[in-house]
Design an enzyme around this catalytic site. Sequence first.
Site, PDB file in Angstrom:
ATOM      1  N   ASP A  72       0.815  -1.208   0.000  1.00 39.14           N
ATOM      2  CA  ASP A  72       0.000   0.000   0.000  1.00 39.14           C
ATOM      3  C   ASP A  72       0.854   1.266   0.000  1.00 39.14           C
ATOM      4  OD1 ASP A  72      -2.198  -1.647   0.207  1.00 39.14           O
ATOM      5  OD2 ASP A  72      -2.940  -0.773   2.075  1.00 39.14           O
ATOM      6  N   ASP A  73       0.230   2.351  -0.433  1.00 35.62           N
ATOM      7  CA  ASP A  73       0.683   3.739  -0.221  1.00 35.62           C
ATOM      8  C   ASP A  73       1.741   4.220  -1.196  1.00 35.62           C
ATOM      9  OD1 ASP A  73      -1.068   3.613   1.859  1.00 35.62           O
ATOM     10  OD2 ASP A  73       0.373   4.098   3.439  1.00 35.62           O
ATOM     11  N   HIS A 123      -5.994   2.914  -4.206  1.00 41.12           N
ATOM     12  CA  HIS A 123      -5.982   3.160  -2.761  1.00 41.12           C
ATOM     13  C   HIS A 123      -6.395   4.599  -2.454  1.00 41.12           C
ATOM     14  CE1 HIS A 123      -4.939   1.851   1.241  1.00 41.12           C
ATOM     15  NE2 HIS A 123      -3.868   2.612   1.374  1.00 41.12           N
ATOM     16  N   HIS A 127      -5.668   9.366   0.535  1.00 40.67           N
ATOM     17  CA  HIS A 127      -5.569   8.499   1.701  1.00 40.67           C
ATOM     18  C   HIS A 127      -6.368   9.009   2.902  1.00 40.67           C
ATOM     19  CE1 HIS A 127      -3.628   5.655   4.527  1.00 40.67           C
ATOM     20  NE2 HIS A 127      -3.254   4.991   3.447  1.00 40.67           N
ATOM     21  N   TYR A 170      -6.625   2.735   5.664  1.00 40.15           N
ATOM     22  CA  TYR A 170      -6.894   2.346   7.050  1.00 40.15           C
ATOM     23  C   TYR A 170      -7.973   1.259   7.152  1.00 40.15           C
ATOM     24  CZ  TYR A 170      -4.890   7.057   7.448  1.00 40.15           C
ATOM     25  OH  TYR A 170      -4.107   8.175   7.295  1.00 40.15           O
ATOM     26  N   HIS A 225       3.950  -2.069   3.196  1.00 31.46           N
ATOM     27  CA  HIS A 225       3.941  -0.714   2.647  1.00 31.46           C
ATOM     28  C   HIS A 225       5.283  -0.448   1.958  1.00 31.46           C
ATOM     29  CE1 HIS A 225       0.630  -0.518   5.534  1.00 31.46           C
ATOM     30  NE2 HIS A 225       0.174   0.497   4.835  1.00 31.46           N
TER      31      HIS A 225
END
Length: 268
Positions: A72-73, A123, A127, A170, A225
Amino acid sequence: MRRHRAASRLIGAATALLTGITAANATDCSRKDALGTSRVLAVDAKNYLPVGLKSFPQTLPLADHEVVLTFDDGPRPPNTQKVLAALAQECVRATFFLVGKSSAEFPELVRRIAAEGHTVGHHSWSHPMMSQISFEQARKDIDRGIAADERALNGTSSKTPLTPFFRFPYFDSTPATLDLLQSRGILVFGADLWAADWENMTPEQELKKVIEQLEITKKGIILLHDPQARTAAMMPAFLRYLHDQGYRIVHLVPAAAPAQTRAEGAPH
């Protein structure tokens, strides 16, 4: 303490192995002892409810010692490149859930992720916690993120993703946003386990933490991540651990991509 020292040795040995290795095409695997990609699993929202036991009652149909690697991210230099190099070294394919703002900033890195055979999921744009904003704000952030990822990949913005995979920031979904994605045929992913790599820890501590989780679950969707330096440093040792313990990598693709439904990479 013994497990911590073992994790430290794994990190050191695997990092040394990776030194000087550039990211290779994941379909080319000259290393006979590489972890490899065991099989490809094609999934879609039509046949699967949202998956990931940390958030939902169901997960993917994985056999014992099968894992799915997800990140992710990203994308975020230089650590995304380091993660890609570790995956390429082991001929492993993963799924990257990208933040649209980062995709817009580093489109060449988005294209590299896809070019090396990985699956690009979505995603959001910025965020946010979806439950803390209005539904209309959430919808716009989701759409903007997808459009940015698609533009980085294909040169054209679109709210309809070629890969209809999404993970909420999250894991903070709402009934309305879940219904929105389901109505668009976008499969929502949670995770079955994670190393909590957003916390302040060393690569050795992260490796120990994820191993402890796997010793309990024995399989599952793993959340990591790629922008995290500790995760990038840990990845070579973690992939070696998976190889040595007999784990098999499952690569996710959209069900609408029949050309990718055969197993790829060097099997373990």
